[in-house]
Enzyme design. Structure first.
Site, PDB file in Angstrom:
ATOM      1  N   ASP A  87       0.878  -1.161   0.000  1.00 36.43           N
ATOM      2  CA  ASP A  87       0.000   0.000   0.000  1.00 36.43           C
ATOM      3  C   ASP A  87       0.922   1.220   0.000  1.00 36.43           C
ATOM      4  OD1 ASP A  87      -1.563   2.206   0.618  1.00 36.43           O
ATOM      5  OD2 ASP A  87      -2.831   1.135   2.037  1.00 36.43           O
ATOM      6  N   LYS A 142       4.915   8.201 -17.954  1.00 38.81           N
ATOM      7  CA  LYS A 142       4.068   9.391 -18.055  1.00 38.81           C
ATOM      8  C   LYS A 142       2.645   9.060 -17.621  1.00 38.81           C
ATOM      9  CE  LYS A 142       2.146   9.410 -22.731  1.00 38.81           C
ATOM     10  NZ  LYS A 142       0.776   9.807 -22.514  1.00 38.81           N
ATOM     11  N   HIS A 172       7.594   6.175 -24.512  1.00 48.45           N
ATOM     12  CA  HIS A 172       7.799   4.897 -25.203  1.00 48.45           C
ATOM     13  C   HIS A 172       8.003   5.059 -26.705  1.00 48.45           C
ATOM     14  CE1 HIS A 172       3.359   5.164 -25.753  1.00 48.45           C
ATOM     15  NE2 HIS A 172       3.618   4.543 -26.882  1.00 48.45           N
ATOM     16  N   LYS A 176      10.766   3.054 -30.112  1.00 50.74           N
ATOM     17  CA  LYS A 176      10.374   2.476 -31.397  1.00 50.74           C
ATOM     18  C   LYS A 176      11.546   2.511 -32.380  1.00 50.74           C
ATOM     19  CE  LYS A 176       5.463   3.606 -30.946  1.00 50.74           C
ATOM     20  NZ  LYS A 176       4.950   2.236 -31.002  1.00 50.74           N
ATOM     21  N   GLU A 210      -5.418   8.104 -34.232  1.00 48.71           N
ATOM     22  CA  GLU A 210      -5.958   6.919 -33.576  1.00 48.71           C
ATOM     23  C   GLU A 210      -7.382   6.683 -34.041  1.00 48.71           C
ATOM     24  OE1 GLU A 210      -4.390   6.488 -29.222  1.00 48.71           O
ATOM     25  OE2 GLU A 210      -5.126   8.530 -29.468  1.00 48.71           O
ATOM     26  N   HIS A 234       4.905  12.780 -26.985  1.00 50.07           N
ATOM     27  CA  HIS A 234       5.297  12.049 -28.190  1.00 50.07           C
ATOM     28  C   HIS A 234       5.604  12.975 -29.368  1.00 50.07           C
ATOM     29  CE1 HIS A 234       4.062   8.751 -25.840  1.00 50.07           C
ATOM     30  NE2 HIS A 234       2.802   8.694 -26.197  1.00 50.07           N
ATOM     31  N   LYS A 328      -8.434  11.367 -31.925  1.00 47.60           N
ATOM     32  CA  LYS A 328      -9.094  10.078 -31.737  1.00 47.60           C
ATOM     33  C   LYS A 328     -10.248   9.947 -32.725  1.00 47.60           C
ATOM     34  CE  LYS A 328      -7.906   9.074 -26.959  1.00 47.60           C
ATOM     35  NZ  LYS A 328      -7.189   7.841 -27.345  1.00 47.60           N
TER      36      LYS A 328
END
Length: 480
Positions: A87, A142, A172, A176, A210, A234, A328
């Site tokens: 915890d 992040k 991330h 790549k 996306e 990004h 999106k």
């Protein structure tokens, strides 16, 4: 680079990121003999699990998320794992963790995949348990704050126990292959760097599109929006890699020094150079999807789409616009960088009825990793009716060019670098703060104008105003 850790402590070990990325990445590294035999991995979360139960949990995650051809070492990998319930707000769990990781340890790497609100109590607990010494480094997932002030608060809390050379802030995208290949393309070939400037480049486009909606991120996304969720981290990292000056070497300090110079050279964005949008009900991939407000269950002014015309005010890029676009519920999932070169100064073919098109470099990051360079070539024929030229693509499809190499998960590179202490692909504090300064100024302009996001139908490329943002400069977005 310092020490190589022989203990890895995963906070949030039962979470979604751990299941989809962290455990599969570590297992894949193990199967390829890239992890030292003595490395032990301790998972921790609030869930009350025994080590045996956690190993079963990990096995299920690996069977679901690790490609079938990369599951060779699952059995022996699970033997590396142990578990301790903690915890974050009570000290007892940290003291038990300390007993798990101490002993003959040469060094400890900690990965925090938890809510940022838990960073401060977690670091305090680690400190009191004696787990923040000079042989410990920490990786932070992040988001690191929601603006400059909250980011500084988090970074101050981390810096109180860890020096900058032991803090690994993860984006991330930097793991790549194609993103790293951008550096190889620019600085490993004499062809591009001499023309990589405002004399020869007309504009640059960066798109992160996306097809998904809110999915399981309802509360986080409505507090965040597209600007914070994608542009701040990004997209600005991609822009910095495109625009940076050649570093003196491929090491953490040299590369990050050049990136931060770009971020500090970003011109403040005028209100006429941004467009925000929010999707309404439509169709993506032939399937009907609800609007953002329907998914959220209430009206909201959070942007699910943003387009920005940015400028880097330095000698190399003066006058070259960088068009950024993310959203999106767009028609396809794609992340790409388009470098559009200028037209030739004079066409010798104009009198023969032939039209030339400017060269274009397209760097695809996802879903497919590829590099395509378009150039002009003559169409075969006798040309009695006039000379015909056509754009011909030179394609480098990474999986084909390197068919003998494994396609790795981005986190494999980043976790290995965290364990071994290489910060080159991680984000330094001054980078994060330069990004937030630029983003905060954009948000302040939006709040000042009070204009809500424009609506767009799900399955389209955003509001028509985003098309106009580019077209008023004679530029078309690269949608084909």
């Amino acid at each position: 680079m310092g020490f190589t850790a022989d203990r890895l402590l995963l906070f949030g070990a039962t979470g979604d990121l751990s299941q989809r990325m962290l455990l599969p990445s570590l297992c894949a590294l193990h199967a390829d003999d890239l992890l030292a035999p003595e490395l032990k991995i301790v998972g921790t979360a609030r869930s009350e699990l025994s080590t045996s139960e956690f190993r079963n949990f990990a096995r299920e995650a690996l069977e679901k998320h690790l490609p079938a051809g990369r599951r060779g070492g699952v059995g022996t990998f699970l033997n590396r794992l142990s578990y301790e319930a903690v915890d974050a707000t009570t000290q007892e769990g940290y003291d038990r963790l300390a007993k798990q990781v101490e002993g003959e340890s040469e060094g400890l790497a900690i990965f925090l995949s938890t809510a940022p609100s838990l960073f401060e109590p977690t670091i305090s607990g680690l400190s009191q348990a004696g787990l923040t010494g000079n042989r410990t480094r920490i990786g932070l997932e992040k988001p690191l704050g929601t603006d400059l002030a909250s980011s500084q608060e988090i970074n101050d809390a981390v810096a109180a126990e860890f020096s900058e050379d032991r803090i690994f802030r993860i984006d991330h995208y930097l793991g790549k292959e194609t993103v790293q290949n951008l550096l190889a393309l620019r600085f490993g070939n004499i062809l591009f760097e001499p023309v990589w400037n405002s004399n020869y480049i007309d504009h640059v486009q960066i798109t992160v599109a996306e097809t998904v909606g809110l999915e399981s991120r309802v509360a986080y996304y409505d507090d965040s929006g597209a600007l914070r969720d994608m542009v701040q981290n990004h997209m600005l990292q991609l822009l910095a890699l495109v625009a940076m000056e050649p570093p003196t070497s491929f090491d953490a300090t040299a590369v990050r020094d050049e990136k931060v110079k770009v971020l500090r050279a970003l011109r403040p964005v005028g209100s006429e150079d941004t467009v925000t949008g929010q999707y309404r009900a439509g169709a993506v991939g032939g399937a009907a999807v609800p609007g953002y407000d329907d998914e959220l269950g209430k009206p909201s002014d959070t942007e699910t789409f943003v387009a920005i015309k940015a400028h880097v005010d330095n000698w190399r890029w003066k006058g070259v616009p960088f068009y950024l676009r993310t959203g999106k519920r767009l028609p396809e999932r794609v992340t790409e960088i388009v470098v559009q070169f200028r037209c030739i100064p004079h066409s010798i073919f104009a009198g023969r009825g032939a039209k030339t098109m400017p060269n274009r470099l397209v760097i695809g990051i996802q879903p497919e990793e590829n590099i395509q360079f378009s150039l002009m070539a003559k169409v075969p024929g006798l040309d009695r009716e006039g000379l015909r030229l056509r754009q011909v693509p030179l394609d480098v499809t990474m999986p084909h060019a390197f068919s003998d190499k494994i396609r790795r998960i981005a986190y494999e590179r980043l976790l290995l670098d965290l364990i071994e202490g290489d910060q080159t692909l991680f984000v330094r504090r001054d980078e994060v703060e330069a990004q937030w300064e630029w983003i905060d100024a954009i948000r302040a302009r939006w709040e000042e104008s009070g204009e809500p996001p424009k609506t767009y139908t799900a399955g389209t490329w955003g509001p028509s105003a985003a098309i106009a943002l580019a077209e008023r400069d004679g530029v078309s977005w690269h949608d084909e």
